[in-house]
Scaffold this active site. Structure first.
Site, PDB file in Angstrom:
ATOM      1  CD1 TRP A 323      -3.017   1.381   0.704  1.00 22.10           C
ATOM      2  CD2 TRP A 323      -1.539   2.445   1.998  1.00 22.10           C
ATOM      3  NE1 TRP A 323      -3.519   2.633   0.980  1.00 22.10           N
ATOM      4  CE2 TRP A 323      -2.632   3.306   1.778  1.00 22.10           C
ATOM      5  CE3 TRP A 323      -0.484   2.904   2.791  1.00 22.10           C
ATOM      6  CZ2 TRP A 323      -2.713   4.589   2.315  1.00 22.10           C
ATOM      7  CZ3 TRP A 323      -0.558   4.190   3.312  1.00 22.10           C
ATOM      8  CH2 TRP A 323      -1.657   5.013   3.076  1.00 22.10           C
ATOM      9  CG  HIS A 324       3.252   2.527   3.313  1.00 15.23           C
ATOM     10  ND1 HIS A 324       2.628   1.589   4.080  1.00 15.23           N
ATOM     11  CD2 HIS A 324       3.162   3.691   3.990  1.00 15.23           C
ATOM     12  CE1 HIS A 324       2.182   2.162   5.183  1.00 15.23           C
ATOM     13  NE2 HIS A 324       2.487   3.436   5.158  1.00 15.23           N
ATOM     14  N   GLY A 325       3.856   1.665  -1.253  1.00 12.85           N
ATOM     15  CA  GLY A 325       4.567   1.965  -2.489  1.00 12.85           C
ATOM     16  C   GLY A 325       4.753   0.740  -3.352  1.00 12.85           C
TER      17      GLY A 325
END
Lengths: 483, 356
Positions: A323-325
C-alpha cells in the site's frame, strides 16, 4: 494544494471556513460549497486528476446505494455488487499505482519490452480508494447508508483528509456533518483547531524540514557512510517521517476541528512503543485499523489456528508494505514488520519476559532500521546506510580525540576532522537527542489539543506556527503524498 | 467562549501580523528583483532565471538569438555577436534542464529563434536542477513549469529572508545612504543585453595585474562528487532535437574553465564530452591552454572575464579582427573526440603542477 503553502493557509482555508459558516443556515448550499471547495483543493496544481476523483465518488456512491437498497434475501446479489465495487477501486488503484511495477518486473523476468505507463500518480488515490472501500463494506454490513450525493461527496472528499488521511469511517464523520449544532461558529473549536494546525505546521516546516536535509544528504549522497554518519542519516529519516506525517495529520485534524468536525487520532507517540504491535497501534492508527478490520479479521485474525494466524499477520503487513509503495523495498519493509509480528506472537506464547527499557530499545532500533528500506530508492542505497550503521565502513572519530584515543591502532578506526565525518550534518547530533527526548517525554500534539486552554502559553505555539509560515519558501510535499 | 473568541483573534493577529510584516518588508526590498524596473540599487544577485524569461515573453520580437548557460557565460558580450539581435539569458548556476524548459517555453510563446549559443561546463552534468526549485536566486518563471505565477509571488513575498541575505541587503542600503553614488561593484543590464558588468572590479584588476595573478584565491580547488551525466545528456539531446525541429542554429561550447576547475573535473568530464560529441559538434575552450592557465583572465577560479568571452565569440564566429590564440578553442566532433581528449591529457602531463 499543500497544507504548508501560503495559498492554503491564508486564502483557501479561511475562504472555505467563511463559505461553510456563511451558508450554514442552508445545509444543502454549505455542503455543496464545501464539496466544490474540496474538488478545487484537489485539482489545484493538477486539474487532470479531478475527473478521476469525480468518477470514483460517483461509482462508490452508486454501488453503496444499490447495496444498501437491496433487501436481505438478495444476499448473493449484494455480495456480487460489493465484490465488483471493491474490484473497481482496486483496478483503479492497481492501474495508477502498481501497473508500472508489474510491467517492469515482467520485463525483467521474461525479457519482454512492455511499455510503462507515463504520467504521475494521482494524489491521494490510496487514501480515497481505501476510505471508499471501507464505505462499501460498511454499506454491505448495513452500518452505513447515504442517499444524497452531495452528502456522500462531502464525506468522501472533505479536503482535510482527502490527500493523506486519516482514513475515516463514514460512521465517525458523517453524523457530525449532519448535526445542526456543528454548523454554528464555535470559537473553542476554531481556537483549538488553529492551535493544532500551528503545531503541525511547525513540526512539518521547521523540524521535519531540518531532518530531511540530513536524511537526503546521507541517503542520496555518495557513499560509503561511516558509522556515525550512517546512524545520523537513518535517525534523521526516522524523525523526519514522524514529524512530517504527524505534522500533516495535526494540520488535517486542526483544519477539520475549525469546521467543528473531530477526526480520529492518527498518531499517539509511536516512538514510545514497546513492541511492533504497540507501534502499529500508535503509528498511522487509521491505516492499522483499516487493515485489521478489512483484511486481518476477514482472513480469520487471531481466532484462526496458530499457523494460519502467523500467515494472516504476514499477509496484513505485506499488504501494508505494498500500500505504501509499488516497489520491492516497500514490500520488504512490510515483510520485516510481518516477521517481527510473528516473532512477537511466538515470544508471547512461550511467555518470554522483557524489561520495558529493553523492549523499547529493541522496538525503536527495529523501526529505525526498517525505515532505511522504506526511504531508500534502491537496495544499494539501503545497504549503503545499513553497512555504515553496522560499522562495516569503519569508525571515524573526530581528530580532536586522537590525543586521548590515539593508542588505538586499528585500521577500522581513523581520526578525521569533524566536518568530514558529518559532511555538513553536524547539527544533527544536537537535534537527534532533542527529538528522542521530545518524542519520549513530551505530550503529543493530540494530548496538547485535548487540554487546550485559551491562555498566553498556548499563544506560544501560534508564534511557532507564524515562524514556520515565514519559512515556507521551500515548499516540500508531505512524504505521505507519495503513497 | 468569550475567552476563546479573544484568544482566537489574538492568534489571528499574531499570524497575520508576522506574515504581513514580512510581506511588507519583502515588497519594499524586493530582494531578488522580481518587481524591479531598475536594477541600480540591487544589492544581491537577482533571480535572472525568472526575470529574463518573463522579460523575453513580454517582448517576443525584440530578440532573435540567445546565449544560455550559467553565470560563466555572462562574459559573452552579446553586442559583439554580429548579424543577430542577441540577449544573454545566463543565470547563476544555469543547467541544461532549465535551458531546455526555457527554450521550449519561448518557442511555445511564439519567440522566433535564429541562434542559440549554449555554454556548458562541469556543473552542467553535476548539479541537480531540482535544487533550483527551492532557491529564490534560481527559481524559474512559473509558466515555464506550467504553473501560474501567483502562488510563487505569495511564497516569495511572504517568506522571511535568510539572515545572511538580509545582512547583505542592509549593507547595500547602508552604502547607498552613506557613500557616493556610482560605486556599485556590479551593474545589471537586465532589460537590454541581459549581462552583468563589473567595471569597478575590472578596473581594480587592471590597476595591479600582478597582485591579481598571485591572489591566493586562485589556489582554490573544489571537487564535486555528484554526477548526473545520463540525465544531463538526455536533456541536451532534447535541446538538439528541439533546435533541429525549429530550424534554430545551435552552437554548443564548453566554457574556458580555469585550470584548477579543469583539473578537478577528472575522468567524468571526459565521459561528458565524449557523450556530447555523439549528439552534436561543439567548441571546447577548456584544457590547459594559454588562456585558462593565466589568472589574469579570471575574476576567480569560476568566472572568466569579458576579454575571454570576446575570444570565445571570435573563435565561434570566425571574427578575423581579433587574434585568438591557436591553442584556445577546438571544434570537436564524434570523429576527432579521441584525439582531442588525448591532446588534453598530454597538456595535463606536460603542464599541470602536481595536484595539491
Amino acid at each position: 494544494m499543500l497544507f504548508n503553502s501560503h495559498e492554503y493557509l491564508f486564502l483557501f482555508l479561511p475562504g472555505a471556513l467563511i463559505l461553510w459558516f456563511l451558508f450554514r443556515r442552508w445545509g444543502f448550499l454549505s455542503g455543496l460549497g464545501l464539496v466544490i471547495a474540496s474538488f478545487f483543493f484537489y485539482g489545484y496544481g493538477k486539474i487532470a486528476h479531478v475527473p478521476l476523483l469525480m468518477g470514483s465518488v460517483l461509482l462508490n456512491f452508486s454501488v453503496g446505494r444499490i447495496v444498501t437498497g437491496l433487501p436481505g434475501h438478495q444476499e448473493r446479489k449484494r455480495k456480487a455488487l460489493l465484490t465488483a465495487g471493491i474490484a473497481a477501486n482496486l483496478v483503479l488503484l492497481g492501474y495508477f499505482k502498481y501497473f508500472n511495477f508489474f510491467v517492469t518486473n515482467l520485463n525483467v523476468l521474461f525479457n519482454t519490452g512492455m511499455e510503462v505507463r507515463q504520467g504521475t500518480l494521482p494524489l491521494g488515490i490510496s487514501f480515497f480508494s481505501f476510505t471508499q472501500i471501507a464505505f462499501l463494506v460498511d454499506c454491505y454490513r448495513r452500518s452505513a447508508q447515504e442517499d444524497h450525493l452531495i452528502s456522500y461527496g462531502l464525506w468522501a472528499t472533505f479536503f482535510p483528509y482527502l490527500l493523506s488521511g486519516p482514513i475515516v469511517r463514514y460512521s465517525e464523520v458523517m453524523p457530525q456533518f449532519k448535526e445542526r449544532v456543528k454548523k454554528a461558529l464555535n470559537y473553542r473549536n476554531l481556537s483549538a483547531g488553529l492551535y493544532l494546525l500551528s503545531i503541525g505546521l511547525f513540526k512539518k516546516v521547521v523540524i521535519a524540514g531540518r531532518f530531511s536535509e540530513w536524511a537526503s544528504a546521507g541517503f542520496d549522497g555518495p557513499g560509503p557512510l561511516n558509522f556515525f554518519y550512517a546512524w545520523a542519516t537513518s535517525l534523521s529519516y526516522t524523525f523526519q517521517i514522524y514529524f512530517d506525517f504527524s505534522g500533516y495529520t495535526d494540520m488535517a485534524l486542526g483544519a477539520a476541528l475549525m469546521f467543528n468536525i473531530r477526526l480520529p487520532v492518527n498518531f499517539n507517540s509511536p516512538y514510545k512503543a514497546l513492541d511492533v504491535q504497540d507501534f502499529w497501534r500508535r503509528w498511522h492508527i487509521s491505516l492499522g485499523r483499516f487493515l485489521r478490520d478489512y483484511v486481518y479479521i476477514p482472513l480469520g485474525g487471531n481466532r484462526a489456528k496458530e499457523g494460519r494466524a502467523y500467515f494472516n499477520l504476514m499477509v496484513v503487513f505485506l499488504v501494508c508494505g505494498l500500500w505504501h509503495g509499488a516497489g520491492w523495498t516497500f514490500i520488504f519493509w512490510g515483510f520485516l514488520y510481518g516477521a517481527a509480528a510473528v516473532i512477537l506472537r511466538f515470544w508471547r506464547k512461550i511467555g518470554g519476559p522483557m524489561p520495558d527499557f529493553l523492549a523499547w530499545f529493541l522496538t525503536f532500533n527495529f523501526v529505525n532500521a526498517a525505515w532505511v528500506f522504506f526511504r531508500a530508492r534502491t537496495w544499494e542505497d539501503a545497504l549503503k546506510v545499513l553497512s555504515g550503521m553496522f560499522g562495516l565502513n569503519g569508525f571515524s572519530l573526530p581528530d580532536s580525540w586522537s590525543g586521548a584515543l590515539g593508542f588505538i591502532q586499528v585500521p577500522q578506526i581513523q581520526f578525521l576532522p569533524w566536518k568530514e565525518i558529518m559532511r555538513g550534518s553536524r547539527d544533527a547530533y544536537v537535534w537527534i537527542p532533542l527529538a528522542v527526548f521530545v518524542c519520549l517525554y513530551f505530550k503529543n500534539s493530540n494530548q496538547m489539543a485535548e487540554e487546550f486552554k485559551a491562555d498566553w502559553k498556548s499563544l506560544f505555539w501560534i508564534a511557532a506556527g507564524a515562524y514556520a509560515a515565514l519559512h515556507m519558501y521551500k515548499v516540500d510535499e508531505f512524504l505521505y503524498f507519495n503513497f | 467562549m468569550e475567552r476563546c473568541r479573544k484568544w482566537f483573534f489574538w492568534a489571528l493577529g499574531i499570524l497575520l501580523g508576522t506574515v504581513g510584516l514580512a510581506g511588507l518588508t519583502n515588497f519594499i526590498v524586493d530582494p531578488y528583483g522580481l518587481l524591479r524596473k531598475d536594477f541600480t540599487y540591487q544589492f544581491i544577485e537577482p533571480d535572472k532565471n525568472f526575470i529574463k524569461i518573463r522579460f523575453i515573453t513580454q517582448n517576443p520580437d525584440r530578440y532573435d538569438s540567445f546565449v544560455f548557460g550559467s553565470s560563466r557565460v555572462n562574459s559573452i558580450d552579446v553586442r559583439k555577436i554580429q548579424g543577430y539581435k542577441c540577449y544573454n539569458v545566463h543565470y547563476n548556476g544555469g543547467l541544461p534542464r532549465d535551458h531546455l524548459d526555457n527554450i521550449r517555453y519561448l518557442l511555445k510563446k511564439g519567440v522566433k529563434i535564429k541562434l542559440i549559443l549554449l555554454g556548458l561546463d562541469d556543473l552542467s552534468f553535476r548539479d541537480d536542477p531540482d535544487a533550483h526549485l527551492h532557491q529564490p536566486l534560481r527559481y524559474p518563471y512559473p509558466p515555464v513549469l506550467n504553473q501560474h505565477p501567483f502562488p510563487y509571488y505569495l511564497r516569495y513575498f511572504f517568506s522571511s529572508l535568510d539572515w545572511k541575505i538580509m545582512q547583505e541587503v542592509l549593507n547595500g542600503y547602508k552604502k547607498m545612504l552613506f557613500k557616493k553614488s556610482g560605486d556599485h561593484p556590479v551593474f545589471y543590464d537586465m532589460f537590454d543585453t541581459g549581462q552583468m558588468f563589473s567595471y569597478q572590479i575590472d578596473r581594480q584588476i587592471e590597476d595591479n595585474p600582478e597582485k591579481h595573478r598571485n591572489d591566493p584565491k586562485f589556489l582554490k580547488h573544489n571537487i564535486i562528487p555528484r554526477n548526473r551525466l545520463k540525465e544531463a545528456i538526455k536533456e541536451l539531446r532534447e535541446i538538439v532535437r528541439l533546435a533541429e525541429a525549429h530550424q534554430v542554429r545551435l552552437v554548443l561550447f564548453i566554457n574556458p574553465l580555469h585550470k584548477n576547475v579543469f583539473l578537478d573535473c577528472g575522468v567524468d568530464f571526459e565521459r561528458y564530452k565524449r557523450a556530447l560529441s555523439h549528439l552534436s559538434g561543439f567548441y571546447d575552450f577548456s584544457g590547459l591552454n594559454s588562456v585558462t592557465t593565466d589568472n589574469i583572465n579570471y575574476y576567480e577560479t569560476s568566472h572568466y572575464r569579458p576579454k575571454v568571452g570576446d575570444l570565445v565569440i571570435a573563435r565561434i564566429f570566425n571574427q578575423r579582427n581579433i587574434q585568438v590564440p591557436e591553442d584556445f578553442g577546438q571544434w570537436v566532433t564524434a570523429e576527432n573526440i579521441d584525439h582531442h581528449l588525448e591532446t588534453l591529457r598530454q597538456q595535463v602531463i606536460r603542464g599541470a603542477k602536481p595536484y595539491p
